[in-house]
Design a protein around this motif. Structure first.
Motif, PDB file in Angstrom:
ATOM      1  N   VAL A  42      -5.293  -3.229  -5.176  1.00 25.53           N
ATOM      2  CA  VAL A  42      -4.432  -3.341  -3.999  1.00 25.53           C
ATOM      3  C   VAL A  42      -5.249  -3.183  -2.722  1.00 25.53           C
ATOM      4  N   ILE A  43      -6.163  -2.228  -2.721  1.00 23.31           N
ATOM      5  CA  ILE A  43      -7.012  -2.009  -1.542  1.00 23.31           C
ATOM      6  C   ILE A  43      -7.855  -3.243  -1.250  1.00 23.31           C
ATOM      7  N   MET A  44      -8.452  -3.831  -2.289  1.00 18.84           N
ATOM      8  CA  MET A  44      -9.267  -5.017  -2.092  1.00 18.84           C
ATOM      9  C   MET A  44      -8.426  -6.189  -1.599  1.00 18.84           C
ATOM     10  N   PHE A  45      -7.196  -6.300  -2.098  1.00 15.51           N
ATOM     11  CA  PHE A  45      -6.301  -7.363  -1.636  1.00 15.51           C
ATOM     12  C   PHE A  45      -5.995  -7.209  -0.150  1.00 15.51           C
ATOM     13  N   TYR A  92      -6.591  10.186 -19.836  1.00 14.06           N
ATOM     14  CA  TYR A  92      -7.765   9.532 -19.229  1.00 14.06           C
ATOM     15  C   TYR A  92      -7.506   8.041 -19.011  1.00 14.06           C
ATOM     16  N   THR A  93      -6.923   7.398 -20.018  1.00 16.67           N
ATOM     17  CA  THR A  93      -6.686   5.948 -19.929  1.00 16.67           C
ATOM     18  C   THR A  93      -5.735   5.613 -18.791  1.00 16.67           C
ATOM     19  N   THR A  94      -4.679   6.419 -18.656  1.00 16.99           N
ATOM     20  CA  THR A  94      -3.711   6.185 -17.587  1.00 16.99           C
ATOM     21  C   THR A  94      -4.351   6.355 -16.219  1.00 16.99           C
ATOM     22  N   SER A  95      -5.184   7.367 -16.087  1.00 15.32           N
ATOM     23  CA  SER A  95      -5.858   7.600 -14.800  1.00 15.32           C
ATOM     24  C   SER A  95      -6.756   6.424 -14.429  1.00 15.32           C
ATOM     25  N   ILE A  96      -7.496   5.894 -15.412  1.00 18.19           N
ATOM     26  CA  ILE A  96      -8.363   4.753 -15.142  1.00 18.19           C
ATOM     27  C   ILE A  96      -7.540   3.534 -14.736  1.00 18.19           C
ATOM     28  N   ALA A  97      -6.410   3.327 -15.447  1.00 18.03           N
ATOM     29  CA  ALA A  97      -5.553   2.184 -15.133  1.00 18.03           C
ATOM     30  C   ALA A  97      -5.015   2.277 -13.710  1.00 18.03           C
ATOM     31  N   LEU A  98      -4.582   3.481 -13.318  1.00 16.42           N
ATOM     32  CA  LEU A  98      -4.069   3.671 -11.958  1.00 16.42           C
ATOM     33  C   LEU A  98      -5.153   3.427 -10.919  1.00 16.42           C
ATOM     34  N   GLN A  99      -6.364   3.879 -11.201  1.00 19.99           N
ATOM     35  CA  GLN A  99      -7.461   3.651 -10.253  1.00 19.99           C
ATOM     36  C   GLN A  99      -7.753   2.163 -10.092  1.00 19.99           C
ATOM     37  N   LEU A 100      -7.694   1.429 -11.206  1.00 21.19           N
ATOM     38  CA  LEU A 100      -7.927  -0.010 -11.124  1.00 21.19           C
ATOM     39  C   LEU A 100      -6.829  -0.707 -10.323  1.00 21.19           C
ATOM     40  N   LEU A 140      -7.770  -5.544   2.105  1.00 26.65           N
ATOM     41  CA  LEU A 140      -8.983  -5.781   2.878  1.00 26.65           C
ATOM     42  C   LEU A 140      -9.275  -7.278   3.000  1.00 26.65           C
ATOM     43  N   GLY A 141      -9.071  -8.020   1.903  1.00 31.62           N
ATOM     44  CA  GLY A 141      -9.282  -9.465   1.946  1.00 31.62           C
ATOM     45  C   GLY A 141      -8.324 -10.143   2.909  1.00 31.62           C
ATOM     46  N   LEU A 142      -7.073  -9.709   2.922  1.00 33.60           N
ATOM     47  CA  LEU A 142      -6.087 -10.280   3.837  1.00 33.60           C
ATOM     48  C   LEU A 142      -6.464  -9.992   5.283  1.00 33.60           C
ATOM     49  N   CYS A 143      -6.865  -8.747   5.551  1.00 30.68           N
ATOM     50  CA  CYS A 143      -7.294  -8.398   6.911  1.00 30.68           C
ATOM     51  C   CYS A 143      -8.532  -9.204   7.303  1.00 30.68           C
ATOM     52  N   GLY A 144      -9.455  -9.387   6.356  1.00 28.53           N
ATOM     53  CA  GLY A 144     -10.644 -10.170   6.637  1.00 28.53           C
ATOM     54  C   GLY A 144     -10.320 -11.612   6.960  1.00 28.53           C
ATOM     55  N   GLU A 145      -9.306 -12.171   6.295  1.00 27.73           N
ATOM     56  CA  GLU A 145      -8.892 -13.546   6.569  1.00 27.73           C
ATOM     57  C   GLU A 145      -8.386 -13.674   8.004  1.00 27.73           C
ATOM     58  N   TYR A 146      -7.577 -12.724   8.434  1.00 23.94           N
ATOM     59  CA  TYR A 146      -7.085 -12.736   9.816  1.00 23.94           C
ATOM     60  C   TYR A 146      -8.239 -12.588  10.808  1.00 23.94           C
ATOM     61  N   ILE A 147      -9.137 -11.649  10.532  1.00 19.08           N
ATOM     62  CA  ILE A 147     -10.253 -11.414  11.449  1.00 19.08           C
ATOM     63  C   ILE A 147     -11.150 -12.654  11.533  1.00 19.08           C
ATOM     64  N   GLY A 148     -11.417 -13.279  10.390  1.00 19.14           N
ATOM     65  CA  GLY A 148     -12.240 -14.484  10.392  1.00 19.14           C
ATOM     66  C   GLY A 148     -11.625 -15.605  11.202  1.00 19.14           C
ATOM     67  N   ARG A 149     -10.315 -15.788  11.071  1.00 16.87           N
ATOM     68  CA  ARG A 149      -9.639 -16.837  11.829  1.00 16.87           C
ATOM     69  C   ARG A 149      -9.628 -16.515  13.329  1.00 16.87           C
ATOM     70  N   ILE A 150      -9.485 -15.245  13.650  1.00 12.97           N
ATOM     71  CA  ILE A 150      -9.551 -14.838  15.057  1.00 12.97           C
ATOM     72  C   ILE A 150     -10.934 -15.151  15.626  1.00 12.97           C
ATOM     73  N   TYR A 151     -11.973 -14.846  14.857  1.00 10.20           N
ATOM     74  CA  TYR A 151     -13.343 -15.087  15.310  1.00 10.20           C
ATOM     75  C   TYR A 151     -13.587 -16.579  15.548  1.00 10.20           C
ATOM     76  N   MET A 152     -13.154 -17.422  14.601  1.00 12.94           N
ATOM     77  CA  MET A 152     -13.338 -18.864  14.756  1.00 12.94           C
ATOM     78  C   MET A 152     -12.589 -19.395  15.980  1.00 12.94           C
ATOM     79  N   GLY A 170       0.815  -1.209   0.000  1.00  9.25           N
ATOM     80  CA  GLY A 170       0.000   0.000   0.000  1.00  9.25           C
ATOM     81  C   GLY A 170       0.847   1.255   0.000  1.00  9.25           C
ATOM     82  N   GLY A 171       1.934   1.266   0.805  1.00  6.09           N
ATOM     83  CA  GLY A 171       2.822   2.416   0.837  1.00  6.09           C
ATOM     84  C   GLY A 171       3.515   2.631  -0.492  1.00  6.09           C
ATOM     85  N   GLY A 172       3.919   1.535  -1.133  1.00  6.63           N
ATOM     86  CA  GLY A 172       4.580   1.645  -2.440  1.00  6.63           C
ATOM     87  C   GLY A 172       3.644   2.213  -3.498  1.00  6.63           C
ATOM     88  N   CYS A 173       2.391   1.755  -3.487  1.00 14.90           N
ATOM     89  CA  CYS A 173       1.415   2.274  -4.447  1.00 14.90           C
ATOM     90  C   CYS A 173       1.128   3.760  -4.200  1.00 14.90           C
TER      91      CYS A 173
END
Length: 320
Positions: A275-278, A262-270, A280-292, A234-237
């Motif tokens: 990265v953000i979704m990745f 415009y194309t470059t801006s869209i690519a950067l947003q994607l 969040l998914g990693l944090c969710g995996e940890y939280i789910g395992r903690i809950y179980m 995240g810091g690198g991005c």
């Protein structure tokens, strides 16, 4: 008298487990001063495997049969054998005949010399290219997050001393990673080179989905390296986005006719969104395992046992 306990997770192994058990018994009975105990944990109760295990148990009271309520996975099946282990040394091996039982004393002797944990290393594996590659990748991931000592090859054919066994009995996570746990409680880890055989019958039951689950468990247990990696990513991005913004502003000031892109801006947003979704998914995996874990989810449920001591039945809170 030194007792060697051998625990075998069984999965659709009705055709192979009798040969494996006979070789274990023949090998361990040949050395004077040694006795044996065999624990067969059936991790697939929907076929005839436990019927075969029951016949083996009826012919030899030193064999304990454990029938799980459903398929929990190889590592959990190994954990299910621990309450019944009485030996001075515990050996884990597979049910398909690829692990040479006639060389079991190479592992046992290394433990008796003072090692806490001894893995068999197979210089020439009889696995498919896919299985060898995924095993190598799993080993590197465990080494990266500190769950495996550097320079040590891990395998499912291993021997543990009593200290390691007692430590594992305290491990109650519903997402067990035995190697990662032991790497934090013992330090005397060694390898011995053994041959790797062809399977007696059938083919490997590890699918890509099972291997991915194995990687995820091994990579997230006992380590915050994935979260740290996510922070770096995240810091690198963010840094790359900041630098790109400066570049665009400078180009616009130097030459106002240059389009922002415009194309470059869209690519950067994607990219940034991915990265953000990745993360969040990693944090969710940890939280789910903690809950179980905090919900006291059991590692396994036992349907029935054969030849198990009464005191072990009483103390196992997961047996139905």
């Amino acid at each position: 008298m030194i007792t060697v306990s051998v625990a075998i997770p069984c999965y659709k192994s009705a055709l192979t487990i009798p040969s494996v058990v006979n070789e274990i018994r023949n090998t361990l009975s040949k050395r004077e001063g040694y006795d044996y105990q065999i624990i067969l944990v059936n991790d697939y109760p929907d076929d005839s495997t436990f019927d075969v295990i029951a016949s083996l148990c009826s012919a030899d009271p030193k064999i304990i049969g454990v029938n799980l309520s459903r398929n929990f996975g190889q590592t959990t099946a190994k954990m299910a054998a621990l309450p019944y282990v009485t030996g001075d040394v515990l050996v884990y091996m597979d049910d398909d005949g690829q692990h040479p039982a006639d060389q079991i004393f190479k592992l046992v002797d290394k433990v008796m010399e003072g090692s806490d944990l001894v893995y068999a290393r197979f210089p020439h594996k009889k696995h498919s290219l896919f299985k060898r590659f995924t095993s190598w990748m799993n080993s590197k991931m465990l080494e990266l997050n500190g769950s495996k000592p550097k320079g040590i090859s891990i395998s499912s054919y291993l021997a543990l001393n009593r200290v390691s066994v007692e430590a594992l009995k305290k491990y109650k996570s519903p997402f067990p990673s035995m190697g990662g746990y032991l790497s934090h409680v013992v330090r005397r880890v060694a390898n011995v080179d053994l041959e790797h055989r062809d399977r007696l019958a059938g083919k490997s039951n590890y699918t890509l989905k099972k291997l991915l689950n194995l990687w995820l468990t091994g990579f997230t247990n006992f380590s915050t390296v994935p979260l740290r990696f996510a922070s770096y990513l995240g810091g690198g991005c963010a840094l790359a986005g900041f630098v790109y913004t400066i570049v665009v502003i400078v180009k616009k000031l130097i030459n106002p006719s240059v389009p922002v892109g415009y194309t470059t801006s869209i690519a950067l947003q994607l990219i940034i969104g991915g990265v953000i979704m990745f993360i969040l998914g990693l944090c969710g995996e940890y939280i789910g395992r903690i809950y179980m874990t905090v919900s006291d989810m059991p590692q396994y449920e036992i349907r029935e046992t054969i030849n198990a001591p009464e005191k072990e039945k009483e103390t196992n809170r997961y047996e139905q």
